[in-house]
Design an enzyme around this catalytic site. Structure first.
Site, PDB file in Angstrom:
ATOM      1  N   ARG A 152      -6.708  -2.967  -0.756  1.00 56.21           N
ATOM      2  CA  ARG A 152      -7.167  -4.398  -1.547  1.00 56.21           C
ATOM      3  C   ARG A 152      -9.274  -4.386  -2.326  1.00 56.21           C
ATOM      4  O   ARG A 152      -9.430  -4.162  -1.960  1.00 56.21           O
ATOM      5  CB  ARG A 152      -6.658  -5.378  -0.787  1.00 56.21           C
ATOM      6  CG  ARG A 152      -7.282  -7.021  -1.938  1.00 56.21           C
ATOM      7  CD  ARG A 152      -6.637  -7.813  -1.428  1.00 56.21           C
ATOM      8  NE  ARG A 152      -6.630  -9.332  -2.657  1.00 56.21           N
ATOM      9  CZ  ARG A 152      -5.394  -9.852  -2.790  1.00 56.21           C
ATOM     10  NH1 ARG A 152      -4.706 -10.120  -1.865  1.00 56.21           N
ATOM     11  NH2 ARG A 152      -6.009 -10.853  -3.712  1.00 56.21           N
TER      12      ARG A 152
ATOM     13  N   ASP B 160      -7.477  -6.036  -7.681  1.00 57.63           N
ATOM     14  CA  ASP B 160      -7.863  -6.801  -7.402  1.00 57.63           C
ATOM     15  C   ASP B 160      -8.973  -6.759  -8.122  1.00 57.63           C
ATOM     16  O   ASP B 160      -9.707  -5.901  -7.748  1.00 57.63           O
ATOM     17  CB  ASP B 160      -8.291  -7.664  -6.520  1.00 57.63           C
ATOM     18  CG  ASP B 160      -8.302  -9.601  -6.415  1.00 57.63           C
ATOM     19  OD1 ASP B 160      -8.263  -9.877  -8.008  1.00 57.63           O
ATOM     20  OD2 ASP B 160      -8.662 -10.052  -5.915  1.00 57.63           O
TER      21      ASP B 160
ATOM     22  N   ARG C 264     -12.689 -11.334 -12.739  1.00 56.35           N
ATOM     23  CA  ARG C 264     -14.824 -11.093 -12.099  1.00 56.35           C
ATOM     24  C   ARG C 264     -15.271  -9.997 -12.866  1.00 56.35           C
ATOM     25  O   ARG C 264     -16.095 -10.434 -13.065  1.00 56.35           O
ATOM     26  CB  ARG C 264     -14.692 -11.079 -10.607  1.00 56.35           C
ATOM     27  CG  ARG C 264     -14.446 -12.191 -10.564  1.00 56.35           C
ATOM     28  CD  ARG C 264     -14.202 -12.206  -8.971  1.00 56.35           C
ATOM     29  NE  ARG C 264     -12.710 -11.895  -8.735  1.00 56.35           N
ATOM     30  CZ  ARG C 264     -12.578 -11.080  -6.801  1.00 56.35           C
ATOM     31  NH1 ARG C 264     -13.567 -10.947  -5.918  1.00 56.35           N
ATOM     32  NH2 ARG C 264     -11.783 -10.747  -6.983  1.00 56.35           N
TER      33      ARG C 264
ATOM     34  N   GLU D 122      -2.226   0.832   7.531  1.00 55.24           N
ATOM     35  CA  GLU D 122      -3.997   0.821   8.193  1.00 55.24           C
ATOM     36  C   GLU D 122      -4.263  -0.277   6.465  1.00 55.24           C
ATOM     37  O   GLU D 122      -3.836  -0.137   5.329  1.00 55.24           O
ATOM     38  CB  GLU D 122      -4.441   2.082   8.291  1.00 55.24           C
ATOM     39  CG  GLU D 122      -3.880   2.869   8.924  1.00 55.24           C
ATOM     40  CD  GLU D 122      -4.776   1.802  10.763  1.00 55.24           C
ATOM     41  OE1 GLU D 122      -5.543   1.674  10.840  1.00 55.24           O
ATOM     42  OE2 GLU D 122      -3.566   2.161  11.349  1.00 55.24           O
TER      43      GLU D 122
ATOM     44  N   ASN E 207       2.781 -15.125 -10.765  1.00 59.90           N
ATOM     45  CA  ASN E 207       1.280 -14.248 -11.120  1.00 59.90           C
ATOM     46  C   ASN E 207       2.117 -15.314 -12.010  1.00 59.90           C
ATOM     47  O   ASN E 207       0.997 -15.795 -13.922  1.00 59.90           O
ATOM     48  CB  ASN E 207       1.079 -13.745 -11.953  1.00 59.90           C
ATOM     49  CG  ASN E 207      -0.161 -12.550 -10.823  1.00 59.90           C
ATOM     50  OD1 ASN E 207       0.050 -11.375 -10.758  1.00 59.90           O
ATOM     51  ND2 ASN E 207      -0.914 -13.052  -9.514  1.00 59.90           N
TER      52      ASN E 207
END
Ligand code: FPP
Length: 247
Positions: free
Chosen positions: A184, A20, A24, A203, A68
């Protein structure tokens, strides 16, 4: 950093990543979102080798989710094209580096051209064993559970025969052990319908780093955090009370 816990292998066998932050990253450079995805693909190419060098055997990345399609048409077609560009540009290199590629997801919803590129990538790397890269494309965790149930029914299983093993064998990643570590990037702390079934005991590791900036140092930070975790799989603590257990 907490001491490594001897109760589990300190290097995860399988790492799953939500890559991700591409949009940005591009926006901060006054560039279109697609530029971020292009850089994101370059990043992926670099980190595959880093994970392989650290001993990770399976890497599964979320490249395009079932949701998406809601993005602007231009971005959706850009991501589809990126697969074609990626296969044309990098398949030989990945094949030579011992990467086995699989595409996991709903193949029905994509173009013939894309399916042909996927087939080429899978066939061209089928004999490789250094690291197994699964690209989740048109994938959703809920879709995966539903398609596994549908296959169980189509295979003629009676309700009593539909147990965890029967579904696990029919999930998109049935060939791989469950992910040990879920990463992530981009600062959000969500699973976003990625490997819902398979990450039951993974995890979780969240990084503020935007995906295009993710590199060897970030890989090592994630692996170090993993090495310090106390994995219990529903059991009891392996370290004495008072010993820090990591993030
Ligand atoms: C999420 O960032 C990223 C995606 C939806 C696409 C991920 C794809 C790549 C990294 C390219 C690799 C491609 C292939 C085909 C292997 P975002 O766009 O949601 O970023 P944002 O949260 O900053 O807007």
């Amino acid at each position: 950093m907490p001491a490594a816990n001897s109760a589990h292998a300190t290097v995860p066998r399988h790492v799953a990543i939500v890559m991700d932050g591409n949009g940005r990253w591009a926006k901060r450079r006054f560039m279109p979102r697609f530029f971020g995805h292009e850089q994101g693909m370059e990043t992926l190419l670099r980190v595959i080798d880093v994970f392989a060098a650290r001993g990770v055997q399976y890497l599964t990345v979320f490249a395009f989710s079932s949701e998406n399609w809601k993005r602007p048409d231009e971005e959706v077609s850009g991501l589809m094209n990126l697969v074609l560009i990626g296969v044309a540009k990098y398949l030989k290199k990945l094949a030579a580096e011992g990467v086995r590629i699989r595409i996991v997801g709903d193949r029905a919803g994509v173009s013939d051209k894309l399916r042909a590129a996927w087939d080429e990538a899978e066939a061209g790397t089928a004999a490789n064993t250094r690291i197994q890269l699964s690209v989740a494309f048109n994938y959703g965790g809920r879709w995966d559970v539903v398609q596994a149930c549908q296959r169980a029914v189509a295979d003629g299983l009676a309700p009593a025969q539909i147990d965890e093993a029967a579904l696990a064998q029919r999930m998109a990643l049935a060939f791989a052990p469950d992910p040990d570590l879920f990463i992530r990037t981009g600062g959000e702390m969500r699973v976003s319908n990625f490997l819902l079934w398979q990450t039951a005991y993974a995890e979780l590791y969240f990084s503020n780093c935007l995906w295009p900036d993710f590199g060897a140092a970030e890989v090592d930070a994630a692996l170090a955090a993993y090495a310090g975790r106390d994995r219990r799989f529903g059991g009891v603590r392996s370290a004495p009370e008072g010993v820090p257990q990591g993030a």
